[in-house]
Write a protein that holds these residues in place. Structure first.
Motif, PDB file in Angstrom:
ATOM      1  N   ILE A   9       0.868  -1.168   0.000  1.00  0.00           N
ATOM      2  CA  ILE A   9       0.000   0.000   0.000  1.00  0.00           C
ATOM      3  C   ILE A   9       0.911   1.226   0.000  1.00  0.00           C
ATOM      4  O   ILE A   9       1.849   1.310   0.783  1.00  0.00           O
ATOM      5  CB  ILE A   9      -0.922   0.029   1.231  1.00  0.00           C
ATOM      6  CG1 ILE A   9      -1.888  -1.147   1.199  1.00  0.00           C
ATOM      7  CG2 ILE A   9      -1.677   1.355   1.311  1.00  0.00           C
ATOM      8  CD1 ILE A   9      -2.753  -1.273   2.423  1.00  0.00           C
ATOM      9  N   VAL A  10       0.636   2.151  -0.906  1.00  0.00           N
ATOM     10  CA  VAL A  10       1.390   3.394  -0.979  1.00  0.00           C
ATOM     11  C   VAL A  10       0.406   4.540  -0.762  1.00  0.00           C
ATOM     12  O   VAL A  10      -0.642   4.593  -1.407  1.00  0.00           O
ATOM     13  CB  VAL A  10       2.094   3.549  -2.347  1.00  0.00           C
ATOM     14  CG1 VAL A  10       2.840   4.871  -2.417  1.00  0.00           C
ATOM     15  CG2 VAL A  10       3.023   2.376  -2.611  1.00  0.00           C
ATOM     16  N   GLU A  11       0.742   5.433   0.158  1.00  0.00           N
ATOM     17  CA  GLU A  11      -0.102   6.589   0.421  1.00  0.00           C
ATOM     18  C   GLU A  11       0.610   7.853  -0.025  1.00  0.00           C
ATOM     19  O   GLU A  11       1.781   8.068   0.285  1.00  0.00           O
ATOM     20  CB  GLU A  11      -0.410   6.708   1.908  1.00  0.00           C
ATOM     21  CG  GLU A  11      -1.259   7.912   2.236  1.00  0.00           C
ATOM     22  CD  GLU A  11      -1.521   8.073   3.714  1.00  0.00           C
ATOM     23  OE1 GLU A  11      -2.276   8.997   4.051  1.00  0.00           O
ATOM     24  OE2 GLU A  11      -0.979   7.312   4.525  1.00  0.00           O
ATOM     25  N   LEU A  12      -0.100   8.666  -0.800  1.00  0.00           N
ATOM     26  CA  LEU A  12       0.393   9.975  -1.217  1.00  0.00           C
ATOM     27  C   LEU A  12      -0.505  11.005  -0.555  1.00  0.00           C
ATOM     28  O   LEU A  12      -1.696  11.065  -0.843  1.00  0.00           O
ATOM     29  CB  LEU A  12       0.334  10.118  -2.740  1.00  0.00           C
ATOM     30  CG  LEU A  12       1.048   9.040  -3.546  1.00  0.00           C
ATOM     31  CD1 LEU A  12       0.769   9.218  -5.027  1.00  0.00           C
ATOM     32  CD2 LEU A  12       2.530   9.061  -3.277  1.00  0.00           C
ATOM     33  N   ALA A  13       0.060  11.806   0.346  1.00  0.00           N
ATOM     34  CA  ALA A  13      -0.737  12.775   1.093  1.00  0.00           C
ATOM     35  C   ALA A  13      -0.367  14.189   0.688  1.00  0.00           C
ATOM     36  O   ALA A  13       0.772  14.464   0.327  1.00  0.00           O
ATOM     37  CB  ALA A  13      -0.516  12.576   2.587  1.00  0.00           C
ATOM     38  N   HIS A  14      -1.310  15.068   0.758  1.00  0.00           N
ATOM     39  CA  HIS A  14      -1.188  16.492   0.444  1.00  0.00           C
ATOM     40  C   HIS A  14      -1.204  16.766  -1.048  1.00  0.00           C
ATOM     41  O   HIS A  14      -0.587  17.722  -1.524  1.00  0.00           O
ATOM     42  CB  HIS A  14       0.049  17.131   1.093  1.00  0.00           C
ATOM     43  CG  HIS A  14       0.062  17.040   2.574  1.00  0.00           C
ATOM     44  ND1 HIS A  14      -0.842  17.702   3.357  1.00  0.00           N
ATOM     45  CD2 HIS A  14       0.849  16.337   3.418  1.00  0.00           C
ATOM     46  CE1 HIS A  14      -0.603  17.427   4.629  1.00  0.00           C
ATOM     47  NE2 HIS A  14       0.418  16.585   4.682  1.00  0.00           N
ATOM     48  N   LEU A  15      -1.905  15.927  -1.815  1.00  0.00           N
ATOM     49  CA  LEU A  15      -2.083  16.236  -3.232  1.00  0.00           C
ATOM     50  C   LEU A  15      -3.052  17.409  -3.362  1.00  0.00           C
ATOM     51  O   LEU A  15      -3.952  17.583  -2.546  1.00  0.00           O
ATOM     52  CB  LEU A  15      -2.613  15.023  -3.986  1.00  0.00           C
ATOM     53  CG  LEU A  15      -1.647  13.845  -4.095  1.00  0.00           C
ATOM     54  CD1 LEU A  15      -2.327  12.658  -4.758  1.00  0.00           C
ATOM     55  CD2 LEU A  15      -0.397  14.228  -4.862  1.00  0.00           C
ATOM     56  N   ARG A  16      -2.848  18.228  -4.382  1.00  0.00           N
ATOM     57  CA  ARG A  16      -3.709  19.397  -4.596  1.00  0.00           C
ATOM     58  C   ARG A  16      -5.129  18.933  -4.910  1.00  0.00           C
ATOM     59  O   ARG A  16      -5.332  18.099  -5.799  1.00  0.00           O
ATOM     60  CB  ARG A  16      -3.173  20.247  -5.749  1.00  0.00           C
ATOM     61  CG  ARG A  16      -3.938  21.567  -5.924  1.00  0.00           C
ATOM     62  CD  ARG A  16      -3.285  22.447  -6.963  1.00  0.00           C
ATOM     63  NE  ARG A  16      -3.283  21.862  -8.285  1.00  0.00           N
ATOM     64  CZ  ARG A  16      -4.341  21.838  -9.116  1.00  0.00           C
ATOM     65  NH1 ARG A  16      -5.481  22.369  -8.755  1.00  0.00           N
ATOM     66  NH2 ARG A  16      -4.239  21.286 -10.300  1.00  0.00           N
ATOM     67  N   PRO A  17      -6.115  19.447  -4.179  1.00  0.00           N
ATOM     68  CA  PRO A  17      -7.508  19.059  -4.449  1.00  0.00           C
ATOM     69  C   PRO A  17      -7.869  19.300  -5.914  1.00  0.00           C
ATOM     70  O   PRO A  17      -7.516  20.320  -6.500  1.00  0.00           O
ATOM     71  CB  PRO A  17      -8.320  19.971  -3.523  1.00  0.00           C
ATOM     72  CG  PRO A  17      -7.377  20.298  -2.403  1.00  0.00           C
ATOM     73  CD  PRO A  17      -6.019  20.382  -3.060  1.00  0.00           C
ATOM     74  N   GLY A  18      -8.533  18.327  -6.500  1.00  0.00           N
ATOM     75  CA  GLY A  18      -8.966  18.426  -7.890  1.00  0.00           C
ATOM     76  C   GLY A  18      -7.896  18.083  -8.908  1.00  0.00           C
ATOM     77  O   GLY A  18      -8.154  18.149 -10.112  1.00  0.00           O
ATOM     78  N   SER A  19      -6.689  17.710  -8.453  1.00  0.00           N
ATOM     79  CA  SER A  19      -5.604  17.453  -9.406  1.00  0.00           C
ATOM     80  C   SER A  19      -5.440  15.977  -9.753  1.00  0.00           C
ATOM     81  O   SER A  19      -4.623  15.650 -10.610  1.00  0.00           O
ATOM     82  CB  SER A  19      -4.275  17.986  -8.862  1.00  0.00           C
ATOM     83  OG  SER A  19      -3.790  17.171  -7.816  1.00  0.00           O
ATOM     84  N   LEU A  20      -6.174  15.084  -9.098  1.00  0.00           N
ATOM     85  CA  LEU A  20      -5.996  13.660  -9.375  1.00  0.00           C
ATOM     86  C   LEU A  20      -6.308  13.351 -10.832  1.00  0.00           C
ATOM     87  O   LEU A  20      -7.333  13.756 -11.362  1.00  0.00           O
ATOM     88  CB  LEU A  20      -6.895  12.810  -8.483  1.00  0.00           C
ATOM     89  CG  LEU A  20      -6.439  12.639  -7.050  1.00  0.00           C
ATOM     90  CD1 LEU A  20      -7.424  11.769  -6.288  1.00  0.00           C
ATOM     91  CD2 LEU A  20      -5.050  12.058  -6.976  1.00  0.00           C
TER      92      LEU A  20
END
Length: 80
Positions: A9-20
């Motif tokens: 499992i890899v977690e990426l935190a603090h991505l810019r909202p709406g950028s996925l």
């Protein structure tokens, strides 16, 4: 965002909202953008927290082929 391979499992935190740029269940290939770093939390700069684990045990991550430091706007690509 969580990436689950079945064991890892890899977690990426603090991505810019709406950028996925990916959805749950998408296959992610080398070089495909998955999102942009954001500026959430108590911070003055966009940043990314990255955590990986296998069967509940944290994994050491190594970045190869990357010279110098990370900085704003730097593009980093993951390779197998």
């Amino acid at each position: 965002m969580f990436i689950d391979t079945g064991r890892e499992i890899v977690e990426l935190a603090h991505l810019r909202p709406g950028s996925l740029a990916v959805c749950q269940g998408d296959m992610v290939r080398v070089g495909r953008p998955i999102g942009e770093t954001g500026n959430s939390g108590n911070t003055t700069e966009p940043h990314l927290h990255l955590h990986a684990e296998r069967d509940g045990v944290g994994l050491d991550l190594r970045f190869t082929g990357m010279a110098g430091r990370l900085y704003r706007g730097r593009v980093i690509r993951a390779f197998p």
